[in-house]
Design a protein around this motif. Structure first.
Motif, PDB file in Angstrom:
ATOM      1  N   LYS A  44      -8.033  -5.084   4.987  1.00  0.00           N
ATOM      2  CA  LYS A  44      -9.071  -5.947   5.287  1.00  0.00           C
ATOM      3  C   LYS A  44     -10.221  -5.896   4.709  1.00  0.00           C
ATOM      4  O   LYS A  44     -11.016  -6.902   4.694  1.00  0.00           O
ATOM      5  CB  LYS A  44      -9.251  -6.182   6.644  1.00  0.00           C
ATOM      6  CG  LYS A  44      -9.644  -4.943   7.559  1.00  0.00           C
ATOM      7  CD  LYS A  44      -9.461  -4.713   9.052  1.00  0.00           C
ATOM      8  CE  LYS A  44      -9.987  -5.866   9.839  1.00  0.00           C
ATOM      9  NZ  LYS A  44      -9.246  -6.835  10.318  1.00  0.00           N
ATOM     10  N   LEU A  45     -10.536  -4.767   4.154  1.00  0.00           N
ATOM     11  CA  LEU A  45     -11.877  -4.999   3.460  1.00  0.00           C
ATOM     12  C   LEU A  45     -12.035  -5.833   2.242  1.00  0.00           C
ATOM     13  O   LEU A  45     -13.016  -6.119   1.679  1.00  0.00           O
ATOM     14  CB  LEU A  45     -12.120  -3.463   3.143  1.00  0.00           C
ATOM     15  CG  LEU A  45     -12.355  -2.224   4.038  1.00  0.00           C
ATOM     16  CD1 LEU A  45     -12.332  -0.852   3.443  1.00  0.00           C
ATOM     17  CD2 LEU A  45     -13.625  -2.590   4.778  1.00  0.00           C
ATOM     18  N   ARG A  46     -10.610  -6.043   1.583  1.00  0.00           N
ATOM     19  CA  ARG A  46     -10.700  -6.866   0.445  1.00  0.00           C
ATOM     20  C   ARG A  46     -10.818  -8.542   0.936  1.00  0.00           C
ATOM     21  O   ARG A  46     -11.048  -9.092  -0.218  1.00  0.00           O
ATOM     22  CB  ARG A  46      -9.298  -6.727  -0.047  1.00  0.00           C
ATOM     23  CG  ARG A  46      -9.022  -5.472  -0.625  1.00  0.00           C
ATOM     24  CD  ARG A  46      -7.773  -4.995  -1.256  1.00  0.00           C
ATOM     25  NE  ARG A  46      -7.380  -3.835  -1.497  1.00  0.00           N
ATOM     26  CZ  ARG A  46      -6.208  -3.201  -2.122  1.00  0.00           C
ATOM     27  NH1 ARG A  46      -5.341  -4.107  -2.592  1.00  0.00           N
ATOM     28  NH2 ARG A  46      -6.011  -1.948  -2.221  1.00  0.00           N
ATOM     29  N   GLU A  47     -10.890  -8.595   2.064  1.00  0.00           N
ATOM     30  CA  GLU A  47     -11.291 -10.180   2.316  1.00  0.00           C
ATOM     31  C   GLU A  47     -12.740 -10.414   2.289  1.00  0.00           C
ATOM     32  O   GLU A  47     -12.819 -11.580   1.989  1.00  0.00           O
ATOM     33  CB  GLU A  47     -11.006 -10.298   4.094  1.00  0.00           C
ATOM     34  CG  GLU A  47      -9.504 -10.003   4.502  1.00  0.00           C
ATOM     35  CD  GLU A  47      -9.479 -10.013   6.077  1.00  0.00           C
ATOM     36  OE1 GLU A  47     -10.544  -9.990   6.714  1.00  0.00           O
ATOM     37  OE2 GLU A  47      -8.411  -9.516   6.450  1.00  0.00           O
ATOM     38  N   LEU A  48     -13.297  -9.347   2.119  1.00  0.00           N
ATOM     39  CA  LEU A  48     -15.027  -9.599   1.881  1.00  0.00           C
ATOM     40  C   LEU A  48     -15.217  -9.758   0.350  1.00  0.00           C
ATOM     41  O   LEU A  48     -14.840  -8.996  -0.299  1.00  0.00           O
ATOM     42  CB  LEU A  48     -15.778  -8.498   2.439  1.00  0.00           C
ATOM     43  CG  LEU A  48     -15.592  -8.576   4.148  1.00  0.00           C
ATOM     44  CD1 LEU A  48     -16.355  -7.244   4.664  1.00  0.00           C
ATOM     45  CD2 LEU A  48     -16.249  -9.608   4.718  1.00  0.00           C
TER      46      LEU A  48
ATOM     47  N   TYR B 143      -3.842  -1.318   7.068  1.00  0.00           N
ATOM     48  CA  TYR B 143      -5.275  -1.878   7.804  1.00  0.00           C
ATOM     49  C   TYR B 143      -6.328  -1.965   7.066  1.00  0.00           C
ATOM     50  O   TYR B 143      -7.267  -3.026   7.359  1.00  0.00           O
ATOM     51  CB  TYR B 143      -5.374  -0.674   8.862  1.00  0.00           C
ATOM     52  CG  TYR B 143      -6.642  -1.315  10.041  1.00  0.00           C
ATOM     53  CD1 TYR B 143      -6.353  -2.363  10.863  1.00  0.00           C
ATOM     54  CD2 TYR B 143      -7.587  -0.558   9.977  1.00  0.00           C
ATOM     55  CE1 TYR B 143      -7.244  -2.601  11.782  1.00  0.00           C
ATOM     56  CE2 TYR B 143      -8.663  -0.882  10.842  1.00  0.00           C
ATOM     57  CZ  TYR B 143      -8.613  -1.793  11.545  1.00  0.00           C
ATOM     58  OH  TYR B 143      -9.793  -2.202  12.432  1.00  0.00           O
ATOM     59  N   ALA B 144      -6.586  -1.028   6.371  1.00  0.00           N
ATOM     60  CA  ALA B 144      -7.850  -0.930   5.399  1.00  0.00           C
ATOM     61  C   ALA B 144      -7.902  -2.087   4.436  1.00  0.00           C
ATOM     62  O   ALA B 144      -8.871  -2.458   3.718  1.00  0.00           O
ATOM     63  CB  ALA B 144      -7.938   0.376   4.607  1.00  0.00           C
TER      64      ALA B 144
ATOM     65  N   LEU C  73       0.495   4.646  -2.521  1.00  0.00           N
ATOM     66  CA  LEU C  73       0.164   6.095  -1.995  1.00  0.00           C
ATOM     67  C   LEU C  73       1.401   7.035  -2.373  1.00  0.00           C
ATOM     68  O   LEU C  73       2.395   6.761  -1.612  1.00  0.00           O
ATOM     69  CB  LEU C  73      -0.213   6.012  -0.422  1.00  0.00           C
ATOM     70  CG  LEU C  73      -0.547   7.223   0.122  1.00  0.00           C
ATOM     71  CD1 LEU C  73      -1.641   8.150  -0.420  1.00  0.00           C
ATOM     72  CD2 LEU C  73      -0.619   7.141   1.686  1.00  0.00           C
TER      73      LEU C  73
ATOM     74  N   GLN D   9       2.580   7.125   8.076  1.00  0.00           N
ATOM     75  CA  GLN D   9       1.447   7.150   8.920  1.00  0.00           C
ATOM     76  C   GLN D   9       0.273   6.468   8.100  1.00  0.00           C
ATOM     77  O   GLN D   9      -0.310   5.586   8.431  1.00  0.00           O
ATOM     78  CB  GLN D   9       1.306   8.196   9.751  1.00  0.00           C
ATOM     79  CG  GLN D   9       2.043   8.629  10.804  1.00  0.00           C
ATOM     80  CD  GLN D   9       1.753  10.125  11.259  1.00  0.00           C
ATOM     81  OE1 GLN D   9       1.174  10.992  10.463  1.00  0.00           O
ATOM     82  NE2 GLN D   9       1.977  10.292  12.616  1.00  0.00           N
ATOM     83  N   LEU D  10      -0.011   7.021   6.859  1.00  0.00           N
ATOM     84  CA  LEU D  10      -0.988   6.673   6.213  1.00  0.00           C
ATOM     85  C   LEU D  10      -1.085   5.445   5.478  1.00  0.00           C
ATOM     86  O   LEU D  10      -1.798   4.569   5.203  1.00  0.00           O
ATOM     87  CB  LEU D  10      -1.616   7.663   5.192  1.00  0.00           C
ATOM     88  CG  LEU D  10      -1.907   8.883   5.738  1.00  0.00           C
ATOM     89  CD1 LEU D  10      -1.992  10.085   4.691  1.00  0.00           C
ATOM     90  CD2 LEU D  10      -3.098   8.855   6.623  1.00  0.00           C
TER      91      LEU D  10
ATOM     92  N   GLU E   1       0.731  -1.184  -0.153  1.00  0.00           N
ATOM     93  CA  GLU E   1       0.018  -0.005  -0.211  1.00  0.00           C
ATOM     94  C   GLU E   1       0.760   1.305  -0.036  1.00  0.00           C
ATOM     95  O   GLU E   1       0.643   2.197  -0.615  1.00  0.00           O
ATOM     96  CB  GLU E   1      -0.664   0.031   1.367  1.00  0.00           C
ATOM     97  CG  GLU E   1      -1.616  -1.162   1.388  1.00  0.00           C
ATOM     98  CD  GLU E   1      -2.871  -1.375   0.306  1.00  0.00           C
ATOM     99  OE1 GLU E   1      -3.034  -0.141  -0.390  1.00  0.00           O
ATOM    100  OE2 GLU E   1      -3.182  -2.516  -0.017  1.00  0.00           O
TER     101      GLU E   1
ATOM    102  N   ARG F 149       0.365   2.939   7.160  1.00  0.00           N
ATOM    103  CA  ARG F 149      -0.102   1.912   7.921  1.00  0.00           C
ATOM    104  C   ARG F 149      -1.770   1.746   8.160  1.00  0.00           C
ATOM    105  O   ARG F 149      -2.094   0.782   8.317  1.00  0.00           O
ATOM    106  CB  ARG F 149       0.547   2.380   9.591  1.00  0.00           C
ATOM    107  CG  ARG F 149       1.809   1.849   9.582  1.00  0.00           C
ATOM    108  CD  ARG F 149       2.275   1.925  10.891  1.00  0.00           C
ATOM    109  NE  ARG F 149       2.290   3.053  11.836  1.00  0.00           N
ATOM    110  CZ  ARG F 149       3.138   4.291  11.723  1.00  0.00           C
ATOM    111  NH1 ARG F 149       4.268   3.979  10.955  1.00  0.00           N
ATOM    112  NH2 ARG F 149       3.069   5.201  12.349  1.00  0.00           N
ATOM    113  N   VAL F 150      -2.239   3.178   7.954  1.00  0.00           N
ATOM    114  CA  VAL F 150      -3.451   2.962   7.782  1.00  0.00           C
ATOM    115  C   VAL F 150      -4.290   2.207   6.706  1.00  0.00           C
ATOM    116  O   VAL F 150      -5.018   1.584   6.765  1.00  0.00           O
ATOM    117  CB  VAL F 150      -4.257   4.472   7.740  1.00  0.00           C
ATOM    118  CG1 VAL F 150      -5.763   4.441   7.609  1.00  0.00           C
ATOM    119  CG2 VAL F 150      -3.853   5.171   8.954  1.00  0.00           C
ATOM    120  N   LEU F 151      -3.638   2.251   5.506  1.00  0.00           N
ATOM    121  CA  LEU F 151      -4.032   1.537   4.133  1.00  0.00           C
ATOM    122  C   LEU F 151      -3.743   0.384   4.407  1.00  0.00           C
ATOM    123  O   LEU F 151      -4.523  -0.455   4.085  1.00  0.00           O
ATOM    124  CB  LEU F 151      -3.560   2.177   2.910  1.00  0.00           C
ATOM    125  CG  LEU F 151      -4.040   3.617   2.749  1.00  0.00           C
ATOM    126  CD1 LEU F 151      -3.206   4.223   1.536  1.00  0.00           C
ATOM    127  CD2 LEU F 151      -5.404   3.593   2.338  1.00  0.00           C
TER     128      LEU F 151
END
Lengths: 96, 501
Positions: free
Chosen positions: A41-45, A38-39, A7, A31-32, A3, A34-36
């Motif tokens: 995980k949205l791809r797991e669904l 974390y985000a 970015l 910092q961002l 990620e 790390r946030v991305l």
């Protein structure tokens, strides 16, 4: 590709009309990133069959009569202007 | 009655005194002003005060109105005509609101007197009020700790007895979480229950204003005043407002409460977990039935929330361009330079981060992967709640996984701060209503008590139900009667704001 590599904070800052210092760019990149991460995980669904929810409570097409109502006076609207003249907002020159 | 006894009264108690003419509105304001003068140096909850204007309003106050003569503090993101509305940001440092927000107009019509604007995380972005560009607000229970955020000034003022009640805004937990950390009641109405006209927009599909008070009844009284349709906000629901105090006092027999199993995560402080277990047992003793329920997409809520909230923020904050209001950079070389420097000088670090994140997730090539996906996950989260509310009347959980944390503990890592929203974000995405109320205390090593908040979530527009349940709990416990030890903290170390994070 990670990620963080996707970015490009300096590029996005240009799109956002926001100057960043070199330090800010470096800090936000980390910092961002790390946030991305974390985000991700949205791809797991599997959401292929799911509709978007643009609002919590979908309501559409609210109508009202188009009647004149009192609003701010020019003086009130200009009260917070950084610069004004002749009842107008003064802005930097945009046409050479 | 001395001043600090008076300022510790609930709104309902204060109204009784006003209506019996045992005290005048002017005297109430003077006592409140004295209390603020005495304790505000320890707390720093307010950004601006206007007692001259409040005293003028007191002259005309009709104490028989629903909130007649009651002074209310207002988060500095809500427009009060003629007053500063800075959002604790440098970019709005000199801005004064030209009109009243609809909820301020409604408060005035109910007889309330707005007298001061409270500190907050800049543009409501944060969970500790450390992102204020002006100053830190300290937790009245322990001045070395945060009051929560983003409505931290409102929560601290109500806890400290420097406001009888306050308005805040909640986008992902910003009323409920500071209420929990400061030991007061905080209510987030369902999306669309309360007008957003005159609020400075952070994330338009999530923002809702609501009350912070010392009792559940007071929250119902304030909600009665501010709820309802508004022709100036097309997202405000055209639904009749019931009397939210009507069901207060009804017992809990037959009420079904759901305990989401996904909310019992690792990372909950042991004292918080124990307090929630105890609260569940207490509800059982009151006649309610506790049922385990599942909200299977809970673990995706924070990611979905931050993608959506930051995307909306990046669009909403585009209006701060230095043209019509707010800060403007000096001597720009051209228009682009004017925008770039105005915004660089005006916004603080967390706001910049969220603008960058939001712009990125909306940008070409990443929109589908992040923003659109987050919107679809939002649908799944809404369905989770719909399924749960088919089985139960309300959900119970902690409001925050931890009690108030020390200054600086989370502010260096934005992701850690975001994770503090674990129990509040999902409800915001689903647009349902929620309340936080005191349910216990944790003890610090220094022997101080830190409040713990119990969150009750209800389905959309079921405000009356969770107020009734919360009230039954509150009235059969003593937690809400505890007051923070203000006055013992005058030698406390003054925390210094973090400059650049």
């Amino acid at each position: 590709m990670s990620e963080t590599a996707e970015l490009d904070v300096a590029h996005v800052a240009k799109l956002a009309r926001l100057s960043l210092t070199a330090e800010e760019t470096k800090l936000f990149q980390a910092q961002l990133g790390r946030v991305l991460e974390y985000a991700r995980k949205l791809r797991e669904l599997d959401v292929s069959a799911v509709e978007d929810a643009a609002h919590a409570v979908p309501i559409f097409n609210l109508f009202r009569e188009d009647e004149p109502r009192p609003g701010l006076t020019a003086e009130e609207a200009l009260a917070n202007a950084p610069r004004q003249a002749n009842g107008l907002f003064v802005v930097p020159k945009v046409v050479e | 009655m001395n001043g600090s006894d008076l300022t510790a009264l609930s709104i309902a108690e204060l109204q009784a005194l006003l209506r019996r003419r045992e005290i005048s509105t002017r005297e109430v304001l003077e006592k409140l002003r004295d209390r603020i003068a005495a304790t505000e140096p320890q707390i720093d909850a307010y950004l601006s005060l206007d007692f001259d204007e409040a005293l003028r309003q007191a002259e005309r106050a009709d104490v028989n109105l629903p909130l007649g003569g009651v002074p209310i503090a207002i988060k500095d993101i809500i427009s009060v005509a003629g007053q500063p509305c800075t959002c604790a940001s440098r970019i709005l440092q000199n801005y004064r609101a030209p009109y009243d927000a609809t909820i301020i107009r409604k408060l005035r019509e109910a007889g309330a007197i707005p007298f001061g604007k409270t500190n907050m995380d800049e543009f409501a972005m944060g969970a500790s009020t450390e992102n204020s560009s002006v100053k830190l607000t300290r937790n009245p229970w322990d001045p070395s700790r945060v009051p929560g955020g983003s409505s931290g000034g409102s929560a601290a003022a109500v806890a400290a007895g420097t406001a009888f009640g306050a308005l805040g805004t909640d986008t992902g937990g910003s009323i409920r979480q500071p209420a929990a950390l400061s030991g007061v009641v905080g209510f987030k109405p369902s999306y669309g229950r309360v007008s957003r006209f005159g609020l400075v927009a952070f994330a338009s599909s999530l923002d809702q204003a609501g009350p912070l008070t010392r009792t559940v009844r007071d929250a119902a009284l304030l909600l009665n005043a501010i709820a309802g349709p508004d022709p100036r906000d097309s997202t405000c629901l055209n639904e009749v407002v019931p009397d939210y105090t009507a069901d207060l006092g009804r017992d809990l027999r037959g009420v079904r409460l759901g305990l989401p199993k996904e909310y019992m995560i690792e990372g909950i402080a042991p004292e918080v977990r124990a307090a929630i277990d105890q609260a569940a047992a207490h509800f059982t003793s009151l006649g309610a039935e506790i049922i385990e329920v599942s909200l299977p997409h809970t673990e995706y809520a924070i990611a979905s929330y931050y993608m959506i909230a930051c995307a909306e923020a990046s669009a909403n904050l585009a209006r701060f361009d230095g043209v019509r209001f707010g800060h403007r950079a000096e001597n720009p070389s051209n228009l682009l330079d004017h925008y770039n420097r105005t915004r660089a000088e005006g916004f603080g670090p967390e706001v910049k981060r969220r603008i960058i994140l939001g712009t990125y997730v909306l940008s070409s090539g990443y929109y589908e992967a992040y923003y659109a996906r987050a919107q679809k996950v939002r649908t799944l989260i809404r369905r989770d709640f719909a399924d749960a509310f088919a089985k139960v009347d309300a959900l119970i959980s902690p409001t925050s996984p931890v009690p108030a944390f020390p200054f600086g503990e989370r502010s260096s890592d934005p992701l850690q701060m975001y994770l503090a929203d674990i129990f509040t974000n999902a409800a915001s995405l689903a647009g349902i209503c929620g309340i936080s109320l005191p349910c216990g205390f944790a003890k610090t090593e220094g022997g101080r008590q830190l409040p713990i908040g119990l969150q009750l979530l209800g389905k959309a527009l079921d405000e009356g139900r969770i107020l009734q349940i919360a009230h039954a709990y509150e009235q059969s416990t003593e937690w809400h009667k505890q007051r923070p030890p203000i006055g013992e903290t005058s030698n406390a170390q003054r925390p210094t704001p973090n400059a650049q994070r």
